[in-house]
Scaffold this motif. Structure first.
Motif, PDB file in Angstrom:
ATOM      1  N   LEU A  98      -4.777   8.745  -2.772  1.00 13.24           N
ATOM      2  CA  LEU A  98      -5.869   7.780  -2.638  1.00 13.24           C
ATOM      3  C   LEU A  98      -7.057   8.239  -3.480  1.00 13.24           C
ATOM      4  O   LEU A  98      -7.546   9.349  -3.312  1.00 13.24           O
ATOM      5  CB  LEU A  98      -6.265   7.658  -1.165  1.00 13.24           C
ATOM      6  CG  LEU A  98      -7.362   6.655  -0.806  1.00 13.24           C
ATOM      7  CD1 LEU A  98      -6.986   5.244  -1.230  1.00 13.24           C
ATOM      8  CD2 LEU A  98      -7.650   6.698   0.698  1.00 13.24           C
TER       9      LEU A  98
ATOM     10  N   ILE B 141      -6.750   1.988   5.394  1.00 10.58           N
ATOM     11  CA  ILE B 141      -6.116   2.361   4.124  1.00 10.58           C
ATOM     12  C   ILE B 141      -5.809   3.851   4.106  1.00 10.58           C
ATOM     13  O   ILE B 141      -4.729   4.276   3.668  1.00 10.58           O
ATOM     14  CB  ILE B 141      -7.019   1.966   2.937  1.00 10.58           C
ATOM     15  CG1 ILE B 141      -7.158   0.444   2.858  1.00 10.58           C
ATOM     16  CG2 ILE B 141      -6.456   2.507   1.617  1.00 10.58           C
ATOM     17  CD1 ILE B 141      -8.284  -0.027   1.971  1.00 10.58           C
TER      18      ILE B 141
ATOM     19  N   ILE C 157       0.829  -1.206   0.000  1.00 12.70           N
ATOM     20  CA  ILE C 157       0.000   0.000   0.000  1.00 12.70           C
ATOM     21  C   ILE C 157       0.865   1.259   0.000  1.00 12.70           C
ATOM     22  O   ILE C 157       0.662   2.180  -0.797  1.00 12.70           O
ATOM     23  CB  ILE C 157      -0.946  -0.001   1.224  1.00 12.70           C
ATOM     24  CG1 ILE C 157      -1.967  -1.145   1.108  1.00 12.70           C
ATOM     25  CG2 ILE C 157      -1.666   1.345   1.361  1.00 12.70           C
ATOM     26  CD1 ILE C 157      -2.775  -1.392   2.361  1.00 12.70           C
ATOM     27  N   LYS C 158       1.861   1.281   0.865  1.00 17.06           N
ATOM     28  CA  LYS C 158       2.676   2.491   1.025  1.00 17.06           C
ATOM     29  C   LYS C 158       3.538   2.799  -0.196  1.00 17.06           C
ATOM     30  O   LYS C 158       3.883   3.962  -0.441  1.00 17.06           O
ATOM     31  CB  LYS C 158       3.566   2.361   2.260  1.00 17.06           C
ATOM     32  CG  LYS C 158       2.826   2.514   3.575  1.00 17.06           C
ATOM     33  CD  LYS C 158       3.784   2.574   4.748  1.00 17.06           C
ATOM     34  CE  LYS C 158       3.052   2.906   6.040  1.00 17.06           C
ATOM     35  NZ  LYS C 158       3.983   3.038   7.186  1.00 17.06           N
TER      36      LYS C 158
ATOM     37  N   HIS D  60      -7.543  12.050  -2.480  1.00 19.06           N
ATOM     38  CA  HIS D  60      -6.898  12.962  -3.430  1.00 19.06           C
ATOM     39  C   HIS D  60      -7.841  13.264  -4.585  1.00 19.06           C
ATOM     40  O   HIS D  60      -8.026  14.420  -4.991  1.00 19.06           O
ATOM     41  CB  HIS D  60      -5.606  12.317  -3.957  1.00 19.06           C
ATOM     42  CG  HIS D  60      -4.892  13.120  -4.997  1.00 19.06           C
ATOM     43  ND1 HIS D  60      -5.306  13.181  -6.318  1.00 19.06           N
ATOM     44  CD2 HIS D  60      -3.778  13.901  -4.919  1.00 19.06           C
ATOM     45  CE1 HIS D  60      -4.485  13.965  -7.004  1.00 19.06           C
ATOM     46  NE2 HIS D  60      -3.549  14.409  -6.176  1.00 19.06           N
TER      47      HIS D  60
ATOM     48  N   CYS E 225      -2.037   5.333   3.686  1.00 19.58           N
ATOM     49  CA  CYS E 225      -1.750   6.230   2.562  1.00 19.58           C
ATOM     50  C   CYS E 225      -1.261   7.587   3.058  1.00 19.58           C
ATOM     51  O   CYS E 225      -0.378   8.191   2.449  1.00 19.58           O
ATOM     52  CB  CYS E 225      -2.982   6.387   1.672  1.00 19.58           C
ATOM     53  SG  CYS E 225      -3.352   4.942   0.662  1.00 19.58           S
ATOM     54  N   LYS E 226      -1.835   8.068   4.161  1.00 21.91           N
ATOM     55  CA  LYS E 226      -1.385   9.339   4.741  1.00 21.91           C
ATOM     56  C   LYS E 226       0.064   9.252   5.193  1.00 21.91           C
ATOM     57  O   LYS E 226       0.860  10.161   4.969  1.00 21.91           O
ATOM     58  CB  LYS E 226      -2.283   9.717   5.919  1.00 21.91           C
ATOM     59  CG  LYS E 226      -3.481  10.580   5.547  1.00 21.91           C
ATOM     60  CD  LYS E 226      -4.174  11.087   6.804  1.00 21.91           C
ATOM     61  CE  LYS E 226      -5.251  12.106   6.445  1.00 21.91           C
ATOM     62  NZ  LYS E 226      -5.911  12.628   7.659  1.00 21.91           N
TER      63      LYS E 226
ATOM     64  N   ASP F 273       2.175   9.326   2.161  1.00 24.23           N
ATOM     65  CA  ASP F 273       1.844  10.388   1.216  1.00 24.23           C
ATOM     66  C   ASP F 273       1.478   9.806  -0.157  1.00 24.23           C
ATOM     67  O   ASP F 273       1.869  10.323  -1.196  1.00 24.23           O
ATOM     68  CB  ASP F 273       3.008  11.381   1.087  1.00 24.23           C
ATOM     69  CG  ASP F 273       2.560  12.719   0.498  1.00 24.23           C
ATOM     70  OD1 ASP F 273       1.365  13.056   0.632  1.00 24.23           O
ATOM     71  OD2 ASP F 273       3.401  13.411  -0.114  1.00 24.23           O
ATOM     72  N   THR F 274       0.742   8.690  -0.132  1.00 24.53           N
ATOM     73  CA  THR F 274       0.302   8.032  -1.369  1.00 24.53           C
ATOM     74  C   THR F 274      -1.077   8.548  -1.755  1.00 24.53           C
ATOM     75  O   THR F 274      -2.004   8.497  -0.935  1.00 24.53           O
ATOM     76  CB  THR F 274       0.227   6.502  -1.174  1.00 24.53           C
ATOM     77  OG1 THR F 274       1.498   6.016  -0.753  1.00 24.53           O
ATOM     78  CG2 THR F 274      -0.182   5.804  -2.462  1.00 24.53           C
TER      79      THR F 274
ATOM     80  N   VAL G 171      -3.264   4.482  -4.974  1.00 28.13           N
ATOM     81  CA  VAL G 171      -4.168   3.465  -4.422  1.00 28.13           C
ATOM     82  C   VAL G 171      -5.584   3.885  -4.767  1.00 28.13           C
ATOM     83  O   VAL G 171      -5.969   5.033  -4.540  1.00 28.13           O
ATOM     84  CB  VAL G 171      -4.015   3.320  -2.894  1.00 28.13           C
ATOM     85  CG1 VAL G 171      -5.085   2.380  -2.345  1.00 28.13           C
ATOM     86  CG2 VAL G 171      -2.625   2.804  -2.530  1.00 28.13           C
ATOM     87  N   THR G 172      -6.351   2.968  -5.356  1.00 29.14           N
ATOM     88  CA  THR G 172      -7.746   3.257  -5.677  1.00 29.14           C
ATOM     89  C   THR G 172      -8.635   2.246  -4.963  1.00 29.14           C
ATOM     90  O   THR G 172      -8.337   1.050  -4.941  1.00 29.14           O
ATOM     91  CB  THR G 172      -8.000   3.234  -7.201  1.00 29.14           C
ATOM     92  OG1 THR G 172      -9.379   3.561  -7.457  1.00 29.14           O
ATOM     93  CG2 THR G 172      -7.689   1.878  -7.816  1.00 29.14           C
TER      94      THR G 172
END
Length: 368
Positions: A216, A205, A185-186, A237, A209-210, A213-214, A191-192
């Motif tokens: 989403l 999730i 994930i990271k 995002h 992601c936070k 910094d991915t 990531v959707t």
């Protein structure tokens, strides 16, 4: 990397789920030596977390629904509460799985985390997804449970009249399993997800992601699900609601054209970077945190075969564009073009989906 580490690294790139004993056999060395080399590469940052995720791979990770779609299309206008002559077909679907398949067909590295049952539908989902180019090595099999199914009734024009979904198997996806995929994930570029997941899973999730910094991305899918994700909406995002879902997420009714801007602005003020509102034959409304506001529509397809996969293809076009760093204008064109490609197939995913086909749609259907 050392020469031996490089050899092992290349083998893992070919098959990320390979066993250490298999690597040892291929290189004619001890399994314990392989373990030491892999541990060293993990320390150096060339391999990330469990499951041998190699650092140089840019990929999209989809987490959410995968199911078998059953479509029925009426030959003539539907008569309610009666038997209607029509056509039936089935295909592999699920919002997030569909997005991943479209992305794979557009040449992207797409990985899928989902839950399937230990039944014939589960085997079909895995087989069809793998053949389409999706990395299925992270699918969780829930023993003794039935896989997800989605049934839709289309009118004589190919437009959806009503649909039913049974996604209960996703509740069998353990939170611990999701946490075990933390590295996957990271380290995703995007990531959707879709809201078929439990609220706790979506919260987890969001947290992962936070931390990394991915970006989403989210498709609310339905008005019922939009109510579920509303408390989390500021963490996305990019979000792709339709008109009704937008109204629910923003806490207001969409009655006129200016309401799109008001509602989208509410979401942006909560933290969303980009809002794509799918509007069917009226195309797309777009707004972002940089102040861009765009309305665009293409010439519609005269005879749709199946409209149910258009939204998933649109989202895939948005993500594909993000992966390639395209600007807003090109992103909207590709998303709308992908949606038009989708509706020309009886199947949920058009097997002819490609960048070339999308570009042809843009050239033929974009209003000058």
């Amino acid at each position: 990397m050392t020469e031996r580490e490089l050899e092992i690294f290349e083998i893992i790139k070919e098959n990320p789920s390979i066993e250490q004993s298999e690597i040892a056999d291929r290189l004619n060395i001890a399994r314990s030596s392989v373990a030491v080399h892999i541990a060293n590469m993990q320390k150096k940052g060339y391999i990330l977390g469990k499951g041998y995720i190699v650092k140089d791979s840019e990929y999209v990770l989809g987490i959410g629904a995968a199911n078998v779609d059953i479509h029925g299309r009426s030959k003539a206008g539907i008569v309610m509460r009666d038997s209607n002559p029509g056509f039936m077909n089935s295909s592999t679907g699920g919002v997030t799985r569909n997005v991943c398949e479209n992305l794979a067909r557009l040449g992207n590295d797409a990985k899928l985390i989902t839950a399937v049952g230990s039944d014939v539908y589960g085997e079909k989902i895995k087989k069809d997804s793998k053949e389409a180019g999706i990395d299925i090595s992270n699918i969780y099999v829930a023993e003794g449970h039935a896989s997800s199914t989605y049934m839709t009734i289309l009118d004589e024009k190919g437009d959806m009249l009503v649909a039913l979904s049974d996604m209960r198997v996703l509740k069998q996806l353990p939170l611990s399993y999701l946490r075990s995929k933390m590295g996957l994930i990271k380290n995703a570029k995007v990531v959707t997800i879709d809201p078929s997941l439990t609220f706790e899973e979506m919260e987890e999730i969001v947290k992962l992601c936070k931390e990394a910094d991915t970006p989403l991305f989210m498709d609310p899918v339905s008005t019922a699900y939009a109510k579920v994700i509303e408390p989390l909406v500021g963490n996305f995002h990019t979000i792709k609601p339709n008109e009704m879902e937008l109204g629910i997420l923003a806490g207001m009714e969409i009655k006129k054209e200016k309401d799109y801007e008001k509602a989208a602005q509410i979401l942006i003020e909560r933290g969303v970077k980009r809002v794509f509102v799918s509007r069917g034959k009226d195309g797309c409304f777009y707004m972002d945190s940089d102040g861009n506001v765009i309305r665009r529509k293409f010439k519609p397809i005269e005879k749709m075969a199946n409209a149910s996969g258009a939204g998933d293809s649109f989202m895939a076009g948005v993500i594909h564009s993000f992966m390639h760093g395209y600007d807003v204008d090109k992103t909207i064109d590709i998303a709308l073009g992908a949606g038009l490609v989708a509706v020309q197939s009886e199947k949920t995913i058009n097997p002819e989906m490609s960048v070339e086909y999308i570009n042809r749609m843009i050239k033929e259907r974009k209003h000058e």
